[in-house]
Write an enzyme that holds these catalytic residues in place. Structure first.
Site, mmCIF file in Angstrom:
data_model
loop_
_atom_site.group_PDB
_atom_site.id
_atom_site.type_symbol
_atom_site.label_atom_id
_atom_site.label_comp_id
_atom_site.label_asym_id
_atom_site.label_seq_id
_atom_site.Cartn_x
_atom_site.Cartn_y
_atom_site.Cartn_z
ATOM 1 N N GLN A 192 0.837 -1.206 0.000
ATOM 2 C CA GLN A 192 0.000 0.000 0.000
ATOM 3 C C GLN A 192 0.867 1.250 0.000
ATOM 4 O O GLN A 192 0.354 2.358 -0.109
ATOM 5 C CB GLN A 192 -0.882 0.024 1.258
ATOM 6 C CG GLN A 192 -1.943 -1.062 1.287
ATOM 7 C CD GLN A 192 -2.699 -1.092 2.601
ATOM 8 O OE1 GLN A 192 -2.664 -2.088 3.307
ATOM 9 N NE2 GLN A 192 -3.386 -0.014 2.947
ATOM 10 N N PHE A 223 -5.919 -4.123 3.269
ATOM 11 C CA PHE A 223 -6.704 -3.874 4.492
ATOM 12 C C PHE A 223 -5.877 -3.232 5.604
ATOM 13 O O PHE A 223 -6.217 -3.366 6.785
ATOM 14 C CB PHE A 223 -7.364 -5.170 4.983
ATOM 15 C CG PHE A 223 -8.201 -5.851 3.936
ATOM 16 C CD1 PHE A 223 -9.348 -5.246 3.449
ATOM 17 C CD2 PHE A 223 -7.826 -7.085 3.409
ATOM 18 C CE1 PHE A 223 -10.109 -5.859 2.455
ATOM 19 C CE2 PHE A 223 -8.593 -7.702 2.425
ATOM 20 C CZ PHE A 223 -9.726 -7.091 1.953
ATOM 21 N N GLU A 227 0.444 -1.703 4.717
ATOM 22 C CA GLU A 227 0.843 -0.294 4.817
ATOM 23 C C GLU A 227 2.286 -0.207 5.289
ATOM 24 O O GLU A 227 3.104 0.434 4.649
ATOM 25 C CB GLU A 227 -0.082 0.479 5.761
ATOM 26 C CG GLU A 227 0.285 1.958 5.816
ATOM 27 C CD GLU A 227 -0.666 2.818 6.628
ATOM 28 O OE1 GLU A 227 -1.809 2.397 6.880
ATOM 29 O OE2 GLU A 227 -0.264 3.930 7.017
ATOM 30 N N ARG A 305 -6.243 7.872 16.383
ATOM 31 C CA ARG A 305 -7.569 7.696 15.811
ATOM 32 C C ARG A 305 -8.547 7.130 16.854
ATOM 33 O O ARG A 305 -9.715 7.504 16.891
ATOM 34 C CB ARG A 305 -7.508 6.801 14.571
ATOM 35 C CG ARG A 305 -8.651 7.012 13.632
ATOM 36 C CD ARG A 305 -8.403 6.388 12.290
ATOM 37 N NE ARG A 305 -7.895 7.334 11.313
ATOM 38 C CZ ARG A 305 -8.638 8.253 10.693
ATOM 39 N NH1 ARG A 305 -9.915 8.376 10.935
ATOM 40 N NH2 ARG A 305 -8.099 9.069 9.816
ATOM 41 N N ARG A 337 -8.028 -1.636 8.554
ATOM 42 C CA ARG A 337 -9.268 -0.940 8.187
ATOM 43 C C ARG A 337 -9.954 -0.258 9.375
ATOM 44 O O ARG A 337 -10.563 -0.914 10.217
ATOM 45 C CB ARG A 337 -10.213 -1.936 7.530
ATOM 46 C CG ARG A 337 -11.192 -1.310 6.552
ATOM 47 C CD ARG A 337 -11.850 -2.394 5.739
ATOM 48 N NE ARG A 337 -12.558 -1.848 4.578
ATOM 49 C CZ ARG A 337 -13.100 -2.591 3.624
ATOM 50 N NH1 ARG A 337 -13.013 -3.894 3.675
ATOM 51 N NH2 ARG A 337 -13.724 -2.033 2.609
ATOM 52 N N PHE A 339 -8.224 1.636 11.571
ATOM 53 C CA PHE A 339 -7.008 2.183 12.170
ATOM 54 C C PHE A 339 -7.227 2.740 13.582
ATOM 55 O O PHE A 339 -6.911 3.883 13.870
ATOM 56 C CB PHE A 339 -6.505 3.300 11.232
ATOM 57 C CG PHE A 339 -5.045 3.612 11.323
ATOM 58 C CD1 PHE A 339 -4.091 2.746 10.823
ATOM 59 C CD2 PHE A 339 -4.594 4.808 11.884
ATOM 60 C CE1 PHE A 339 -2.730 3.059 10.871
ATOM 61 C CE2 PHE A 339 -3.236 5.126 11.942
ATOM 62 C CZ PHE A 339 -2.304 4.244 11.429
ATOM 63 N N ALA A 506 -6.141 5.246 5.188
ATOM 64 C CA ALA A 506 -7.014 6.232 5.811
ATOM 65 C C ALA A 506 -8.194 6.605 4.901
ATOM 66 O O ALA A 506 -8.745 7.702 5.016
ATOM 67 C CB ALA A 506 -6.216 7.485 6.226
ATOM 68 N N GLU A 712 -13.048 2.677 4.731
ATOM 69 C CA GLU A 712 -13.063 2.146 6.088
ATOM 70 C C GLU A 712 -14.373 2.316 6.854
ATOM 71 O O GLU A 712 -14.766 1.415 7.604
ATOM 72 C CB GLU A 712 -11.936 2.799 6.911
ATOM 73 C CG GLU A 712 -10.552 2.516 6.384
ATOM 74 C CD GLU A 712 -9.515 3.420 7.034
ATOM 75 O OE1 GLU A 712 -9.503 4.629 6.715
ATOM 76 O OE2 GLU A 712 -8.744 2.930 7.858
#
Ligand code: MTE
Ligand code: HPA
Ligand code: MOS
Length: 752
Positions: A192, A223, A227, A305, A337, A339, A506, A712
């Site tokens: 990603q 997902f 990342e 988050r 997904r 986060f 994100a 997400e």
């Protein structure tokens, strides 16, 4: 118009027929070596000698020419290969290279590592007690929560846990590194974040980024799991190529992937609240503890988050939320997904149920009484406005779609007669902030070429993982040029074409890259309009592009030409038909000193109602029906968005009901494959599944063609299933995932 219409995924057919090539499907370069990882068999210990059978190429930390550090933060403490100690079961210690994959796997299994075991810290409560933190606890506060709770007429408190989640992308982590001329190593990675692959490989090898072009055509799912974790897989492959001068492929078997890569963060919640008889929450104190595993990875962002989503779409006047990142001897947990958002929004669900019990009100009434915003917007405790009207709209429309009142009565009648099946209804509402919590990641670039036959080549910094980003961005470009979608060709993401990119994460992929591509296209269109304007002797502003043609926007003036003809004419006139576009999200800011700011460009809103049937004799349950309303603004592609909503909801159901990660008392992961880790299957999809995009949804901010992110947020709509299970069983608490085992245990403890 090519946006706002339901266009299929550009690879829909190729995915189904197998024609779409994933990294492992690419023809293998001559001389390819296959790599396999040697993983720690223990959770914590001192690492001694590493012994390999004769003739096997083994690479360890000592073979790293640059820095043995794969940390996304750059702060260190995250080695590619373990050095003096191992910190979790499944930690990579070495990598073996061989002529075939089987030989590599056999050789890796034969490598012996001398490890003197140390006690492993595994439990979140124990980590809190020992203050085993990855970073200092963070606090978001407004007003005096303690005294608001103290003076409130009624009080409640709670504690609960939510487990982690394995990404279970169909394509496990894979990278291929091919040495070229002059020290170049070209990397193909299922990632990603191609730019971070480039950075981590550069750091590990100690070479310039220019020597490390990274390409990703597509992933078989990410997902969030690709990342940061894709970077070290690719760095390991690059290290192999650098050491041997031969191409190296590292593809993790499912078991190795599940052992060595991070998962969703498990969380532990504690709260106490003060409220009044009307159900209004007056004060709330809460602690959210995230199990970050052994190292930092992306945990600061996840905690951010979680803390900014802990009140979700509710307004509590006096609040104090503390978030902790615990350091334990487990694999380093990572993006998944939502986060940290999915975990954060669970808090108010438990609070709402506690208030409902304390007041005798229905949870839905408590929800409504505490929604943020009236007709006006209210501020989150960190100071950003929520759109109260939109929260109420998705909620009201969802309850109406779900025929709430009628079914409530019907379910009560059913439950009164059935001996051991209990049906239940649960609801949920969501406000999810869109933007990266890390400000500098909110940027994107694109590169567009128009060829003289009028075909358009599109490249942008986003990556395709099945979510339909490429088709959306292509729709934007087609609309910008007023040409049919099939004129736009989608190409592989490459750090050599668009550099210095953010991860596709994100949910911002289409927001950021859509704008960047639109700007690139608009630049070229402006130049083309000048050429047409000069030809027709009209101002460039009067030249229009639509339906594959270029014409003069004047009544009675019929002059027009094909888009391809104009492209060719531009070439003859020596006008450039290639441009880059760049976008950065405006108006976002955050002050870490005061934990206030407006970190999100906007919020995405959604609401859900789920109905379950629980078997009191076995604890098993099924979701019988789900009604979802999701705000996508003016959707770029309603078909793709619908698919995202359905998929996210089912993935959320999996997290909350059946996907259970298990570490034994020694800290060994025992759920390392589909035989022990259960993801939802096609038969778990609710048989009645009403998914609706909010119609005429306003996007107040200047998003690309007024669309809103979708990747997400709908995962969290599955929270309604948790509420439905509690409603059906009448239980006060079920930790997550609410597996049959947990439900049955809770029912037995209650004695029913
Ligand atoms: N959809 C599919 N099919 N596969 C994926 O891996 N990842 C999700 C979501 N939808 C994912 C997916 C996650 S975690 C994010 S952040 C977004 O897609 C990223 O893509 P976007 O920003 O383009 O929506
Ligand atoms: N989501 C996903 N990945 C991220 C984020 C986020 O908010 N911030 C940094 N990396
Ligand atoms: Mo998604 S967890 O932001 O990759």
């Amino acid at each position: 118009m090519t946006t706002g219409v339901p266009v299929p995924h550009d690879n829909a057919l190729a995915h189904c027929t197998g024609a779409a090539r994933f990294a492992d499907d690419l023809p293998e370069p001559p001389g390819l070596l296959h790599a396999a990882l040697v993983l720690s068999p223990v959770a914590h210990g001192v690492l001694g000698a590493i012994d390999a059978p004769p003739g096997v190429i083994v690479l360890t930390a000592r073979d790293v020419p640059g820095t043995n550090d794969i940390s996304a933060s750059g702060k260190g403490g995250e080695p590619l290969f373990a050095e003096a100690s191992v910190q979790h079961h499944g930690q990579p210690i070495a990598m073996v290279l061989a002529e075939t994959r089987d030989a590599a796997l056999r050789a890796a299994a034969a490598v012996r590592c001398a490890i003197s075991p140390l006690p492993a810290l595994l439990d979140m409560e124990e980590a809190i007690a020992r203050e085993s933190f990855l970073m200092p606890p963070q606090v978001v506060a407004r007003g005096d929560a303690a005294s608001a709770i103290g003076t409130a007429p009624l009080r409640a408190e709670g504690t609960f846990r939510a487990g982690g989640q394995e990404h279970f992308y169909l394509e496990s982590q894979v990278a291929i590194a091919v040495p070229g001329e002059d020290g170049e190593i070209a990397i193909t990675s299922s990632t990603q974040h191609p730019t971070e692959v480039q950075h981590i490989a550069g750091r590990v090898l100690g070479i310039d980024y220019t020597r490390l072009p990274v390409t990703c055509r597509r992933m078989g799912g990410g997902f969030g799991g690709k990342e940061s974790n894709a970077s070290w897989i690719a760095a390991a492959a690059a290290l192999g190529a650098w050491r041997t001068g031969r191409p190296v492929k590292l593809r993790l078997a499912r078991k190795a992937d599940m052992a060595a890569t991070g998962k969703r963060h498990p969380f532990l919640f504690r709260w106490r609240a003060g409220f009044d008889a009307s159900g209004r929450v007056l004060g709330l104190e809460a602690t959210l503890a995230a199990d970050g595993g052994h190292s930092l990875d992306l945990t600061p962002g996840v905690v951010f988050r979680a803390i900014t989503h802990a009140l979700n779409c509710y307004d509590v006047p006096a609040v104090r939320i503390t978030a902790m990142a615990l350091r334990t001897n487990t694999v380093s947990h990572t993006a998944f997904r939502g986060f940290g958002g999915p975990q954060g929004v669970l808090l108010m669900e438990d609070v709402i149920r506690g208030v409902a019990r304390g007041t005798g009100l229905a949870p839905e009434t408590v929800r409504e009484r505490n929604f943020a915003g009236g007709p006006n917007d209210t501020l989150t405790p960190y100071g950003q406005a929520l759109e109260g009207d939109l929260i109420r709209r998705v909620w009201a429309e969802c309850r109406q779609d779900a025929e709430w009142d009628r079914r409530r009565a019907e379910i009560a009648a059913f439950n009164a007669t059935h001996p051991f099946i209990r049906r239940g209804l649960g609801s949920f509402a969501l406000a999810f902030g869109i933007s990266f919590g890390v400000r500098h990641l909110n940027q994107a670039g694109a590169l567009v070429h128009v060829y003289t036959d009028g075909s358009i080549r599109l490249n942008h910094g986003g990556t395709e993982m099945g979510q339909g980003l490429n088709v959306k961005v292509a729709q934007v470009v087609a609309e910008s040029f007023g040409v049919p979608l099939d004129r736009v060709r989608i190409t592989a993401t490459s750090t050599a074409e668009v550099p210095n990119t953010a991860p596709t994460a994100a949910s911002t992929g289409s927001d950021l890259n859509g704008w960047a591509a639109h700007r690139a296209a608009t630049t070229i269109r402006g130049r083309m309009a000048e050429v047409a304007g000069a030809l027709w002797e009209v101002p460039a502003e009067e030249v229009r592009f639509a339906e594959g043609r270029v014409f003069v926007a004047r009544p009675g003036d019929n002059r027009a030409m094909g888009f391809a003809d104009l492209a060719h004419r531009c070439w003859m006139e020596r006008v450039s038909l290639s441009a880059t576009g760049f976008y950065r999200t405006p108006d976002i800011h955050w002050d870490p000193a005061t934990m206030t700011g407006e970190p999100f460009f906007y919020f995405s809103y959604g609401a859900s109602v789920a109905e379950v049937a629980v078997d009191l004799l076995t604890g098993e349950h099924r979701v019988l029906r789900a009604d979802l309303v999701q705000d996508c603004g003016r959707s770029l592609n309603p078909a793709i968005d619908r698919g995202q909503i359905e998929g996210a909801f089912v993935q959320g159901m999996g997290w909350l009901t059946c996907e259970e990660l298990y570490w034994d008392a020694e800290g060994r992961q025992r759920t390392l494959g589909p035989s022990t880790y259960k993801i939802p299957g096609s038969r778990d999809v609710p048989p009645v599944f009403n998914v609706r995009l909010l119609q005429d949804a306003p996007a107040r901010q200047d998003t690309i063609f007024r669309s809103k992110a979708v990747g997400e947020p709908p995962l969290m709509l599955a929270t309604a299933v948790w509420n439905a299970i509690l409603d059906a069983t009448g239980l006060d608490r079920i930790d997550l995932p609410a597996t049959p085992d947990r439900i049955l245990t809770a029912l037995s403890a209650r004695g029913s």
